[in-house]
Design a protein around this motif. Structure first.
Motif, mmCIF file in Angstrom:
data_model
loop_
_atom_site.group_PDB
_atom_site.id
_atom_site.type_symbol
_atom_site.label_atom_id
_atom_site.label_comp_id
_atom_site.label_asym_id
_atom_site.label_seq_id
_atom_site.Cartn_x
_atom_site.Cartn_y
_atom_site.Cartn_z
ATOM 1 N N UNK A 1 0.844 -1.204 0.000
ATOM 2 C CA UNK A 1 0.000 0.000 0.000
ATOM 3 C C UNK A 1 0.876 1.250 0.000
ATOM 4 N N UNK A 2 1.948 1.225 0.791
ATOM 5 C CA UNK A 2 2.853 2.384 0.851
ATOM 6 C C UNK A 2 3.469 2.666 -0.513
ATOM 7 N N UNK A 3 3.765 1.616 -1.273
ATOM 8 C CA UNK A 3 4.331 1.817 -2.612
ATOM 9 C C UNK A 3 3.345 2.555 -3.515
ATOM 10 N N UNK A 4 2.065 2.225 -3.401
ATOM 11 C CA UNK A 4 1.044 2.927 -4.190
ATOM 12 C C UNK A 4 0.890 4.363 -3.696
ATOM 13 N N UNK A 5 0.989 4.543 -2.372
ATOM 14 C CA UNK A 5 0.891 5.895 -1.789
ATOM 15 C C UNK A 5 1.900 6.828 -2.456
ATOM 16 N N UNK A 6 3.135 6.350 -2.669
ATOM 17 C CA UNK A 6 4.152 7.193 -3.290
ATOM 18 C C UNK A 6 3.740 7.613 -4.703
ATOM 19 N N UNK A 7 3.041 6.729 -5.418
ATOM 20 C CA UNK A 7 2.677 7.013 -6.810
ATOM 21 C C UNK A 7 1.566 8.045 -6.921
ATOM 22 N N UNK A 8 0.665 8.096 -5.921
ATOM 23 C CA UNK A 8 -0.467 9.026 -6.015
ATOM 24 C C UNK A 8 -0.143 10.395 -5.399
ATOM 25 N N UNK A 9 1.033 10.518 -4.804
ATOM 26 C CA UNK A 9 1.586 11.805 -4.360
ATOM 27 C C UNK A 9 0.674 12.612 -3.428
ATOM 28 N N UNK A 10 0.280 12.059 -2.313
ATOM 29 C CA UNK A 10 -0.490 12.854 -1.350
ATOM 30 C C UNK A 10 0.417 13.822 -0.595
ATOM 31 N N UNK A 11 -0.175 14.842 0.004
ATOM 32 C CA UNK A 11 0.574 15.738 0.894
ATOM 33 C C UNK A 11 0.656 15.157 2.294
ATOM 34 N N UNK A 12 -0.379 14.408 2.654
ATOM 35 C CA UNK A 12 -0.472 13.938 4.041
ATOM 36 C C UNK A 12 -1.177 12.587 4.065
ATOM 37 N N UNK A 13 -0.675 11.680 4.903
ATOM 38 C CA UNK A 13 -1.249 10.340 5.024
ATOM 39 C C UNK A 13 -1.605 10.073 6.483
ATOM 40 N N UNK A 14 -2.801 9.530 6.705
ATOM 41 C CA UNK A 14 -3.191 9.061 8.029
ATOM 42 C C UNK A 14 -2.935 7.563 8.080
#
Length: 457
Positions: free
Chosen positions: A208-221
């Motif tokens: 999931x973290x790998x996908x998080x990097x691709x969608x480029x959020x400013x902030x993650x909970x």
């Protein structure tokens, strides 16, 4: 099981449950517990004031396995009936267990062989609050608005951690204009539809973290940082430059910091985590921040400067603890105070325990240590070991002095040991390690995590 992406329901919104269940979910009920051959119980009240009680009049003698199985089937049927709703889905489906999200309800079903009897647990949020509902210092609001930070929210179960995380997430989304995503297992945060919530991809939050990097959020909970691997994933995401807020169980803000030690190199701790909020009864009780500096730890000589992480109360700026490498250990030491039981400072107690540990590790003998001053100590050892501890020309004792922050050491035989000094019969570091294992049996150690990694998923 592949993760899907769902927008969660608004607070207090869910499809109608079977009538008997709706009648048990009164307005202040947070959790409903149903177990075969037991009367229904509820946990009701407000944040920090939940009460567990049997439901009066609900024990009609009919809460058997067949009835619970029938109710579970009806709940599963509601998912198909509400396929138009993105907040109704089967989150987890395993042998002996199902977790269902039905609007704002999280429904966990368990049956043998996983559980000893069939049960259904229905959980819903106690409240949904905005950031304005909290009495938060404006300086803290400003700090959270700088969303390129690493933040922990910690507290006991039911203290209101998740509710505060939801409020911060929606504040960053609506007021600050940040792109916010979540990582949850299972997903149960109640957030605005445009905040996407991710589950473990193929059962693995690292993916999931790998996908998080691709969608480029400013902030993650990151909801529910529990296992050792979760802390490592938290560090990886944070070091990639993403603002991150983790929710974790801990009895104090300091304990939350200590849980990160060992999973992250000391020099990176303040980059991974810089703000810790401790929540009790729905309110922020303490805020700590971490600052990296280079200086001698309190109580050490000036020439022994080293990287030190200061634990600072916010917003007063008072330094409460220091974290630094001390010998082979990472020490977390109070800045002020004297141990009332023996009248020595924290750094002196740390030096004493480290001395006992090092000597036992080095020559395999027990010893006694007496702190004789603010920067000196006397070691008492078997007579035949005195010369070994001192070393040729004092090399050994000088090496120990340097490793322990410059404390002046002298060595004497047991025959000269005062009555008020005791031989340490057990290595303090082994005691500490054993207690840690006993108190945290639920958390995988780094070694255990590596072994299990190949077996799971």
């Amino acid at each position: 099981m592949h993760a899907r992406i769902h927008a969660m329901a608004t607070f207090s919104s869910h499809p109608d449950l079977p009538e008997i269940l709706e009648s048990l979910l009164e307005n202040d009920v947070h959790t409903l517990f149903l177990k075969a051959d037991c009367p229904p119980r509820t946990k009701a009240g407000g944040i920090g004031n939940l009460r567990l009680a049997d439901v009066e009049g609900a024990d009609d003698g009919g809460w058997d396995t067949i009835r619970l199985e029938s109710l579970q089937e009806e709940i599963i049927g509601l998912i198909d009936e509400n396929r138009d709703r993105s907040d109704c889905f089967l989150e987890i489906d395993r042998k002996g267990c199902q977790v269902i999200q039905l609007g704002d309800l999280r429904i966990s079903c368990a049956w043998p062989p996983f559980a000893d009897a069939r049960e259904i647990t229905i959980v819903r949020p106690v409240a949904k609050l905005s950031i304005g509902d909290y009495d938060i210092d404006p300086q803290l609001i400003s700090r959270l608005s700088d969303h390129h930070r690493g933040v922990f929210i910690c507290g006991r179960p039911g203290s209101g951690k998740t509710t505060l995380a939801q409020a911060i997430a929606e504040y960053l989304d609506e007021d600050v204009g940040a792109m916010v995503k979540t990582m949850e297992a299972p997903r149960d945060l109640q957030l605005a539809n445009r905040i996407t919530q991710y589950a473990p991809l193929e059962g693995d939050l690292e993916k999931t973290a790998e996908i998080i990097f691709l969608v480029r959020p400013d902030f993650v909970i990151f909801d529910e940082v529990r296992r050792a691997r979760d802390f490592e994933i938290f560090a990886d995401v944070r070091l990639a430059g993403v603002g991150l807020l983790g929710v974790t169980h801990a009895n104090s803000a300091l304990e939350a910091i200590q849980r990160l030690i060992g999973k992250v190199e000391l020099g990176l701790v303040s980059q991974v985590l810089d703000t810790i909020l401790h929540v009790e009864a729905g309110q922020i009780q303490q805020v700590l921040e971490l600052r990296m500096t280079v200086k001698p730890p309190s109580g050490m000589q000036e020439e022994l400067a080293r990287p030190v992480i200061e634990v600072v109360e916010f917003p007063s700026g008072k330094i409460t603890h220091e974290m630094f490498a001390f010998g082979s250990e990472i020490a977390v030491v109070p800045v002020d105070g004297v141990n009332s039981s023996n009248g020595i400072t924290p750094i002196a107690a740390l030096a004493r325990d480290q001395l006992v540990h090092k000597i036992r590790q080095w020559v395999g003998v027990q010893c006694g240590v007496k702190i004789t001053g603010s920067n000196s100590a006397e070691i008492y050892a078997p007579k035949g070991m005195v010369s070994t501890l001192i070393g040729k020309g004092g090399d050994n004792i000088r090496s120990l002095q340097d490793e322990l922050g410059g404390i002046r050491l002298s060595v004497s035989p047991f025959s000269e040991m005062p009555d008020d000094v005791q031989v340490m019969s057990e290595d303090p570091y082994e005691v500490q390690d054993r207690r840690s294992r006993e108190s945290r049996v639920w958390e995988h150690s780094r070694k255990g995590g590596r072994k299990s990694k190949g077996r799971r998923r």
